[in-house]
Design a protein around this motif. Structure first.
Motif, PDB file in Angstrom:
ATOM      1  N   VAL A   1       0.461  -5.125  17.424  1.00 47.51           N
ATOM      2  CA  VAL A   1       1.671  -5.340  18.227  1.00 47.51           C
ATOM      3  C   VAL A   1       1.539  -6.615  19.055  1.00 47.51           C
ATOM      4  O   VAL A   1       2.495  -7.393  19.182  1.00 47.51           O
ATOM      5  CB  VAL A   1       1.940  -4.126  19.144  1.00 47.51           C
ATOM      6  N   HIS A   2       0.367  -6.834  19.620  1.00 44.98           N
ATOM      7  CA  HIS A   2       0.155  -8.046  20.407  1.00 44.98           C
ATOM      8  C   HIS A   2       0.359  -9.281  19.547  1.00 44.98           C
ATOM      9  O   HIS A   2       0.971 -10.265  19.984  1.00 44.98           O
ATOM     10  CB  HIS A   2      -1.253  -8.045  20.994  1.00 44.98           C
ATOM     11  N   ARG A   3      -0.145  -9.226  18.327  1.00 42.25           N
ATOM     12  CA  ARG A   3       0.033 -10.351  17.410  1.00 42.25           C
ATOM     13  C   ARG A   3       1.517 -10.586  17.122  1.00 42.25           C
ATOM     14  O   ARG A   3       1.993 -11.722  17.138  1.00 42.25           O
ATOM     15  CB  ARG A   3      -0.725 -10.057  16.115  1.00 42.25           C
ATOM     16  N   VAL A   4       2.255  -9.517  16.856  1.00 41.47           N
ATOM     17  CA  VAL A   4       3.687  -9.637  16.576  1.00 41.47           C
ATOM     18  C   VAL A   4       4.424 -10.208  17.779  1.00 41.47           C
ATOM     19  O   VAL A   4       5.305 -11.058  17.637  1.00 41.47           O
ATOM     20  CB  VAL A   4       4.279  -8.272  16.178  1.00 41.47           C
ATOM     21  N   SER A   5       4.055  -9.748  18.978  1.00 40.58           N
ATOM     22  CA  SER A   5       4.734 -10.234  20.183  1.00 40.58           C
ATOM     23  C   SER A   5       4.503 -11.730  20.376  1.00 40.58           C
ATOM     24  O   SER A   5       5.364 -12.437  20.910  1.00 40.58           O
ATOM     25  CB  SER A   5       4.255  -9.452  21.414  1.00 40.58           C
TER      26      SER A   5
ATOM     27  N   HIS B   1      11.811  -7.006  13.433  1.00 42.37           N
ATOM     28  CA  HIS B   1      13.245  -7.200  13.196  1.00 42.37           C
ATOM     29  C   HIS B   1      14.026  -7.235  14.501  1.00 42.37           C
ATOM     30  O   HIS B   1      14.820  -8.146  14.757  1.00 42.37           O
ATOM     31  CB  HIS B   1      13.772  -6.071  12.299  1.00 42.37           C
ATOM     32  N   ASP B   2      13.791  -6.233  15.362  1.00 39.15           N
ATOM     33  CA  ASP B   2      14.572  -6.148  16.598  1.00 39.15           C
ATOM     34  C   ASP B   2      14.193  -7.231  17.604  1.00 39.15           C
ATOM     35  O   ASP B   2      15.056  -7.778  18.288  1.00 39.15           O
ATOM     36  CB  ASP B   2      14.393  -4.770  17.237  1.00 39.15           C
ATOM     37  N   ALA B   3      12.907  -7.541  17.687  1.00 38.88           N
ATOM     38  CA  ALA B   3      12.460  -8.528  18.672  1.00 38.88           C
ATOM     39  C   ALA B   3      12.774  -9.951  18.232  1.00 38.88           C
ATOM     40  O   ALA B   3      13.229 -10.767  19.036  1.00 38.88           O
ATOM     41  CB  ALA B   3      10.961  -8.372  18.926  1.00 38.88           C
ATOM     42  N   ARG B   4      12.541 -10.253  16.951  1.00 39.22           N
ATOM     43  CA  ARG B   4      12.703 -11.634  16.488  1.00 39.22           C
ATOM     44  C   ARG B   4      14.131 -11.935  16.024  1.00 39.22           C
ATOM     45  O   ARG B   4      14.721 -12.932  16.423  1.00 39.22           O
ATOM     46  CB  ARG B   4      11.718 -11.922  15.364  1.00 39.22           C
ATOM     47  N   PHE B   5      14.692 -11.065  15.206  1.00 42.05           N
ATOM     48  CA  PHE B   5      16.008 -11.334  14.637  1.00 42.05           C
ATOM     49  C   PHE B   5      17.138 -10.917  15.588  1.00 42.05           C
ATOM     50  O   PHE B   5      18.033 -11.700  15.890  1.00 42.05           O
ATOM     51  CB  PHE B   5      16.161 -10.614  13.299  1.00 42.05           C
ATOM     52  N   MET B   6      17.075  -9.691  16.089  1.00 40.79           N
ATOM     53  CA  MET B   6      18.144  -9.176  16.946  1.00 40.79           C
ATOM     54  C   MET B   6      17.979  -9.572  18.411  1.00 40.79           C
ATOM     55  O   MET B   6      18.929  -9.498  19.180  1.00 40.79           O
ATOM     56  CB  MET B   6      18.210  -7.651  16.841  1.00 40.79           C
TER      57      MET B   6
ATOM     58  N   THR C   1      16.484  -7.926  20.652  1.00 44.16           N
ATOM     59  CA  THR C   1      16.797  -6.716  21.397  1.00 44.16           C
ATOM     60  C   THR C   1      15.780  -6.509  22.520  1.00 44.16           C
ATOM     61  O   THR C   1      14.579  -6.437  22.256  1.00 44.16           O
ATOM     62  CB  THR C   1      16.776  -5.488  20.481  1.00 44.16           C
ATOM     63  N   PRO C   2      16.223  -6.416  23.770  1.00 46.02           N
ATOM     64  CA  PRO C   2      15.273  -6.163  24.864  1.00 46.02           C
ATOM     65  C   PRO C   2      14.596  -4.802  24.691  1.00 46.02           C
ATOM     66  O   PRO C   2      15.201  -3.839  24.213  1.00 46.02           O
ATOM     67  CB  PRO C   2      16.165  -6.178  26.114  1.00 46.02           C
ATOM     68  N   GLY C   3      13.332  -4.743  25.085  1.00 45.11           N
ATOM     69  CA  GLY C   3      12.617  -3.466  25.068  1.00 45.11           C
ATOM     70  C   GLY C   3      12.107  -3.033  23.717  1.00 45.11           C
ATOM     71  O   GLY C   3      11.731  -1.868  23.547  1.00 45.11           O
ATOM     72  N   ALA C   4      12.059  -3.948  22.734  1.00 42.28           N
ATOM     73  CA  ALA C   4      11.615  -3.554  21.402  1.00 42.28           C
ATOM     74  C   ALA C   4      10.147  -3.131  21.396  1.00 42.28           C
ATOM     75  O   ALA C   4       9.778  -2.177  20.709  1.00 42.28           O
ATOM     76  CB  ALA C   4      11.838  -4.707  20.418  1.00 42.28           C
ATOM     77  N   VAL C   5       9.308  -3.831  22.158  1.00 39.12           N
ATOM     78  CA  VAL C   5       7.879  -3.495  22.181  1.00 39.12           C
ATOM     79  C   VAL C   5       7.633  -2.097  22.752  1.00 39.12           C
ATOM     80  O   VAL C   5       6.926  -1.290  22.134  1.00 39.12           O
ATOM     81  CB  VAL C   5       7.081  -4.572  22.943  1.00 39.12           C
ATOM     82  N   PRO C   6       8.191  -1.751  23.922  1.00 43.16           N
ATOM     83  CA  PRO C   6       7.974  -0.380  24.397  1.00 43.16           C
ATOM     84  C   PRO C   6       8.585   0.686  23.496  1.00 43.16           C
ATOM     85  O   PRO C   6       8.060   1.805  23.410  1.00 43.16           O
ATOM     86  CB  PRO C   6       8.631  -0.376  25.789  1.00 43.16           C
ATOM     87  N   ARG C   7       9.669   0.378  22.803  1.00 41.73           N
ATOM     88  CA  ARG C   7      10.234   1.353  21.867  1.00 41.73           C
ATOM     89  C   ARG C   7       9.271   1.616  20.715  1.00 41.73           C
ATOM     90  O   ARG C   7       9.097   2.762  20.291  1.00 41.73           O
ATOM     91  CB  ARG C   7      11.581   0.860  21.325  1.00 41.73           C
ATOM     92  N   ALA C   8       8.634   0.555  20.219  1.00 37.44           N
ATOM     93  CA  ALA C   8       7.623   0.737  19.178  1.00 37.44           C
ATOM     94  C   ALA C   8       6.465   1.574  19.724  1.00 37.44           C
ATOM     95  O   ALA C   8       5.926   2.442  19.028  1.00 37.44           O
ATOM     96  CB  ALA C   8       7.121  -0.616  18.682  1.00 37.44           C
ATOM     97  N   GLY C   9       6.099   1.328  20.987  1.00 36.42           N
ATOM     98  CA  GLY C   9       5.031   2.110  21.612  1.00 36.42           C
ATOM     99  C   GLY C   9       5.377   3.576  21.706  1.00 36.42           C
ATOM    100  O   GLY C   9       4.532   4.447  21.489  1.00 36.42           O
ATOM    101  N   THR C  10       6.642   3.870  22.014  1.00 36.97           N
ATOM    102  CA  THR C  10       7.092   5.266  22.070  1.00 36.97           C
ATOM    103  C   THR C  10       6.962   5.915  20.698  1.00 36.97           C
ATOM    104  O   THR C  10       6.528   7.067  20.577  1.00 36.97           O
ATOM    105  CB  THR C  10       8.551   5.333  22.540  1.00 36.97           C
ATOM    106  N   GLY C  11       7.312   5.160  19.656  1.00 30.90           N
ATOM    107  CA  GLY C  11       7.164   5.690  18.306  1.00 30.90           C
ATOM    108  C   GLY C  11       5.716   5.993  17.969  1.00 30.90           C
ATOM    109  O   GLY C  11       5.409   7.017  17.343  1.00 30.90           O
ATOM    110  N   PHE C  12       4.811   5.118  18.386  1.00 31.69           N
ATOM    111  CA  PHE C  12       3.389   5.349  18.122  1.00 31.69           C
ATOM    112  C   PHE C  12       2.901   6.594  18.860  1.00 31.69           C
ATOM    113  O   PHE C  12       2.156   7.408  18.296  1.00 31.69           O
ATOM    114  CB  PHE C  12       2.574   4.131  18.540  1.00 31.69           C
ATOM    115  N   GLU C  13       3.305   6.764  20.118  1.00 36.03           N
ATOM    116  CA  GLU C  13       2.865   7.929  20.880  1.00 36.03           C
ATOM    117  C   GLU C  13       3.375   9.220  20.251  1.00 36.03           C
ATOM    118  O   GLU C  13       2.668  10.238  20.246  1.00 36.03           O
ATOM    119  CB  GLU C  13       3.340   7.829  22.331  1.00 36.03           C
ATOM    120  N   ARG C  14       4.563   9.199  19.694  1.00 38.08           N
ATOM    121  CA  ARG C  14       5.080  10.389  19.012  1.00 38.08           C
ATOM    122  C   ARG C  14       4.270  10.693  17.760  1.00 38.08           C
ATOM    123  O   ARG C  14       4.043  11.870  17.428  1.00 38.08           O
ATOM    124  CB  ARG C  14       6.551  10.181  18.665  1.00 38.08           C
ATOM    125  N   MET C  15       3.846   9.654  17.072  1.00 32.88           N
ATOM    126  CA  MET C  15       2.979   9.855  15.917  1.00 32.88           C
ATOM    127  C   MET C  15       1.667  10.516  16.335  1.00 32.88           C
ATOM    128  O   MET C  15       1.199  11.460  15.698  1.00 32.88           O
ATOM    129  CB  MET C  15       2.679   8.513  15.241  1.00 32.88           C
TER     130      MET C  15
END
Length: 228
Positions: free
Chosen positions: A109-113, A186-191, A193-207
Motif C-alpha cells: 500500500v505504501h508503494r501504491v501511495s 483505481h480510486d486514488a490515481r484515476f478517480m 477519491t479522498p480516503g481511498a487508502v483507509p478504505r483499503a485498510g478497512t477491507g484488509f482488517e475485515r479479511m
C-alpha cells in the motif's frame, strides 16, 4: 622481463573502468526510462525519447538497448527489482504468520501511495499488453507471478503457524488482497477519491477478522503494538 613487456598498460584495469562506466550509463538510462514509463506507459518508451531526456545520442542509447522491446523488458525487470527491495525484502524479516502478511500488505500500500502521481508499471502494463502476446507481456506476467508466489507463500505460512483458519483458501485470500490494491490504485490515481487508502485498510482488517484464528489475532495485535 623485457622493457616492452613492462611498458604494456594494464588492460584488465582499463577494461574494468570501461565496464563500470557502461554500467553507470545504463543505470542512468534505466532511471530515465522508468520515469517515462511511469507517466507514459511502456508503449510511450522510445530510443529517441530517452536520448532527449538523457541528453545522449540515439546511437548511444541504442548501444545499451538494441531494440525498443529490449528496453521495455529491461524497464519491467528493473521495476520488479526495486519493488522487491522496497516491499518484499523489507517485510520478510517480520515474524511468520499474520505479522509478515500484514507487513507485505502495508508496504505494498505504501508503494501504491507513492505511485499515485506516477503509476504502477504492473497495472499500466497489464492494460497495455493484456491482449498482446510477446516477450514484453511474458516479462510482465513473470514478474507478477513471482510477486503472487511470494504472497501465496506468506499466506500458506500463516496457515501453517495457526494464524489463519485451516479451511482458508490461499488463492481466494490472494485474490482479495490483489483486489484491494487494484481498487486502491483505481480510486486514488484515476478517480482521485479522498480516503481511498483507509478504505483499503478497512477491507484488509475485515479479511483478517474473517480468516484469522484467535491465536492469529493475538499475534497480529501484539505485532501492531510493538511495530514501529
Amino acid at each position: 622481463m623485457t622493457a616492452s613487456t613492462v611498458d604494456i598498460p594494464p588492460k584488465p584495469a582499463r577494461a574494468t573502468r570501461s565496464l563500470q562506466k557502461g554500467q553507470q550509463t545504463r543505470s542512468v538510462i534505466l532511471d530515465a526510462a522508468l520515469a517515462l514509463a511511469s507517466h507514459m506507459g511502456l508503449e510511450g518508451l522510445s530510443i529517441g525519447a530517452l536520448a532527449d531526456v538523457t541528453k545522449m545520442s540515439k546511437s548511444g542509447v541504442f548501444a545499451h538497448f538494441g531494440s525498443r522491446e529490449e528496453l521495455q523488458i529491461a524497464v519491467v525487470t528493473e521495476y520488479h527489482r526495486r519493488f522487491e527491495e522496497e516491499v518484499f525484502f523489507t517485510a520478510i524479516g517480520e515474524t511468520r504468520g499474520l505479522p509478515r502478511l500484514r507487513a507485505l500488505y502495508e508496504r505494498w500500500v505504501h508503494r501504491v501511495s507513492q505511485e499515485i502521481d506516477s503509476g504502477c508499471i504492473y497495472i499500466s502494463g497489464a492494460v497495455e499488453f493484456d491482449d498482446r502476446p510477446g516477450p514484453v507481456r511474458d516479462a510482465l506476467v513473470a514478474m507478477v507471478h513471482a510477486w503472487h508466489s511470494a504472497l501465496s507463500r506468506a499466506i500458506v505460512l500463516a496457515k501453517e503457524v495457526g494464524h489463519l483458519r485451516v479451511d482458508t483458501d490461499v488463492e481466494q485470500v490472494l485474490f482479495e488482497l490483489h483486489g484491494l490494491i487494484l481498487s486502491l490504485h483505481h480510486d486514488a490515481r484515476f478517480m482521485r477519491t479522498p480516503g481511498a487508502v483507509p478504505r483499503a485498510g478497512t477491507g484488509f482488517e475485515r479479511m483478517v477478522e474473517y480468516y484469522a484464528t484467535p491465536e492469529g489475532r493475538a499475534a497480529d495485535a501484539q505485532h501492531r503494538r510493538t511495530a514501529p
